[in-house]
Design an enzyme around this catalytic site. Structure first.
Site, PDB file in Angstrom:
ATOM      1  N   ASN A 142       0.578  -3.565  -2.415  1.00 15.89           N
ATOM      2  CA  ASN A 142       1.569  -2.706  -2.640  1.00 15.89           C
ATOM      3  C   ASN A 142       2.653  -3.244  -2.059  1.00 15.89           C
ATOM      4  O   ASN A 142       4.196  -2.942  -2.494  1.00 15.89           O
ATOM      5  CB  ASN A 142       0.983  -1.536  -1.358  1.00 15.89           C
ATOM      6  CG  ASN A 142       1.727  -0.571  -1.386  1.00 15.89           C
ATOM      7  OD1 ASN A 142       2.756  -0.341  -2.143  1.00 15.89           O
ATOM      8  ND2 ASN A 142       0.695   1.348  -1.567  1.00 15.89           N
ATOM      9  N   ASP A 143       2.378  -3.173  -0.719  1.00 19.83           N
ATOM     10  CA  ASP A 143       4.087  -3.928  -0.129  1.00 19.83           C
ATOM     11  C   ASP A 143       4.500  -4.979  -0.329  1.00 19.83           C
ATOM     12  O   ASP A 143       5.689  -5.414  -0.483  1.00 19.83           O
ATOM     13  CB  ASP A 143       3.842  -4.014   1.264  1.00 19.83           C
ATOM     14  CG  ASP A 143       3.250  -3.072   2.643  1.00 19.83           C
ATOM     15  OD1 ASP A 143       3.668  -1.722   1.881  1.00 19.83           O
ATOM     16  OD2 ASP A 143       2.392  -2.809   2.975  1.00 19.83           O
TER      17      ASP A 143
END
Lengths: 90, 479
Positions: B405-406
């Site tokens: 994700n990040d």
């Protein structure tokens, strides 16, 4: 004592040189393998527990020996297990 | 004479350690390298066991046998997904061993009979090295087991803190230093005075170190664990080296220094890959387990996401000419690595070029993704580091983000207000189409919304990663 310090510094430099070239893909085996190397404390445990008849030194030393051995044997074996999985494309 | 042979054996084992680590520079030679290091350890232990004058060799051999048995059991039993916590636990064992040896040395030097001490004196230098060995060893021990608890889910992966914790930690640190000073001050006076103050100081230092280890690791979130594990790895080496100074033993000093350096380098790589300073990580409070903040905490501000189905993804992938997979911690949680390998194989059969892009901090320890994919038989030459592959996303038709994700959030490039601003990311957004496999719209560990999800060329495939990928594979097989 100065001698020991020199040895420590030189070994740190060699370690940095060798290890900074380890690729990301092997970082986990590097950690578990170097961790096994840090189990060298088992040599220290043998020295300290084996040399004297003092009861406390003996008890602490033997416990240290057992845990350091877990660290060494477990660490090298699990690293070997991981590394045998790394394969090239046929 | 015997001492000379032992010293030579230690030099031999140090050389084997160095060449062993050197072979870890390539996956092709790495296994040999690890074996070389193991032989080095064997040489050092055997030389000590048989040449050093050991009064109770039988007890020692029994100790080694018991330790080996437990080590073999743990190493054989662990699943590859459980590797981060096992590495943490082994670190902890290394730490406590160093602290115990230092404790044994205190007992030896304090022994009432001078014959036991071999004439060695408990001077100021001994007091300093013993203190260091005790403190670092105990911090490594309790810190590693807290990390073990967090990694294995026995303790919440969220940062844990209480009011005044930082002050409490600082007080403990001050108390530890006080205990060290106390020990040093009493050291010079021995023999001749009662030995109680030195023993009490040693116990105080050990207890303070143990508490510090806990205080230092509990405020750190699950996703920052790669840094913590690497740092504790370094501590275990430094503790061993400190013990080497205590015992005046070259083997311990050299090996400890090697491991200490290794851990520090990894720690630094992890910090750079997150664009955060070590201090910032250690202060903690940043992020928890995957999922971070509560669902829906981040407003999507009326932006819309495109969602897709396994069938559509199957078609998209099989007509692509180049696909890049981006694995993350979510792949490990879903145990999707085998399904991913199957998908890669199916695509290869259709002459699709498949590559994997691995971010340095993906997962819960350095190199976590690489081990999982190796276990699933993905050849290591299909895995690429961030710098190698970032230029290739532009030429890829599809980027498939599996549980990451990040590390693919474009906000890191331009949004100065974002907590991850400046963190180097994988350019998944530059691929023709990006597909994100995710359970829900919950944000990643940084607790922030991911801009990638709202791109017009991005499609979300919601659901369990393993199930989703299996459906895609089945669909492709039928095409």
């Amino acid at each position: 004592m100065l001698e020991n310090l020199i040895v420590f510094i030189l070994a740190s430099i060699i370690g940095s040189e060798v290890i900074s070239k380890v690729p990301q893909t092997l970082h986990t085996p590097l950690m578990s393998g170097s961790n096994a190397v840090s189990g060298i404390t088992m040599v220290g445990a043998l020295v300290v527990a084996g040399m004297v008849a003092d009861q406390w030194a003996m008890i602490l030393g033997v416990v240290a020996l057992v845990v350091a051995t877990i660290n060494v044997v477990g660490g090298f074996l699990v690293t070997d297990r991981m590394l045998q999985m790394f394969k090239r494309k046929e | 004479m015997k001492q000379n042979v032992i010293d030579i054996a230690y030099v031999v084992s140090a050389i084997l350690f160095i060449y062993g680590l050197k072979r870890l520079q390539s996956p092709a030679t790495a296994r040999k390298g690890n074996q070389l290091a193991a032989i080095g350890m064997f040489v050092a232990v055997v030389a000590t066991l048989f040449l050093q004058e050991i009064m109770t060799p039988v007890v020692m051999i029994i100790g080694v046998v018991i330790g080996s048995g437990i080590g073999v059991y743990l190493a054989k039993r662990v699943e590859m997904t459980g590797m981060p916590e096992l590495v943490a636990a082994f670190n902890g064992f290394g730490g406590i061993a160093s602290a115990l040896v230092a404790g044994a040395e205190v007992a030896r030097l304090m022994a009432p009979n001078a014959a036991y001490t071999g004439g060695a004196l408990f001077d100021g230098f001994a007091a300093v090295t013993i203190s260091l060995s005790l403190v670092i060893g105990m911090i490594t021990f309790t810190g590693s087991f807290i990390a073990f608890g967090k990694l294995s889910g026995r303790i919440s992966g969220n940062p844990i803190s209480f009011p005044g914790m930082r002050l409490f930690t600082i007080l403990f640190l001050a108390g530890t230093i006080g205990a060290v000073v106390w020990m040093v001050m009493n050291a010079g006076m021995f023999p001749g005075v009662g030995n109680e103050p030195v023993v009490q100081a040693a116990i105080a230092i050990a207890v303070a170190g143990a508490v510090l280890g806990v205080l230092l690791v509990i405020p750190i979130g699950g996703a920052d664990m790669p840094v913590v594990v690497a740092l504790l790895n370094s501590y275990s080496g430094i503790a061993a080296a400190a013990t080497g100074f205590v015992l005046d033993n070259t083997a311990l000093i050299v090996s400890g220094a090697l491991v200490g350096a290794s851990g520090l380098i990894l720690t630094n790589i992890m910090c750079v890959a997150m664009n955060r300073s070590l201090l910032n990580v250690l202060i903690g409070g940043f992020g928890g387990d995957s999922g971070g903040g509560p669902a829906g905490a981040v407003s999507s501000e009326g932006k819309t996401v495109n969602s897709t189905t396994p069938d559509d993804v199957a078609i998209l992938l099989s007509y692509a000419s180049k696909v890049i997979f981006v694995p993350g911690y979510g792949m490990a949680v879903a145990q999707a690595q085998h399904a991913v390998r199957e998908l890669a194989d199916e695509l290869a059969k259709k002459d699709v070029e498949v590559k994997f892009a691995v971010h340095p901090v993906a997962g819960r320890m350095p190199g976590h993704m690489n081990v999982l994919l190796a276990e699933a038989n993905v050849p290591y030459d299909m895995l690429f580091e961030m710098d190698e592959i970032n230029g290739e996303f532009e030429t890829a038709d599809v980027a498939v983000v599996i549980g990451a994700n990040d590390v693919v959030n474009p906000a890191a490039r331009h949004d100065k207000s974002s907590p991850i601003y400046g963190m180097p990311i994988l350019n998944a957004d530059q691929a023709g189409t990006s597909i994100v496999l995710k359970r829900s719209m919950r944000p990643g560990y940084a607790g922030i919304d991911n801009e990638l999800f709202y791109n017009s060329n991005n499609q979300m495939l919601f659901g369990d990663a393993k199930d989703s990928i299996s459906s895609i594979v089945n669909e492709i097989k039928q095409l």
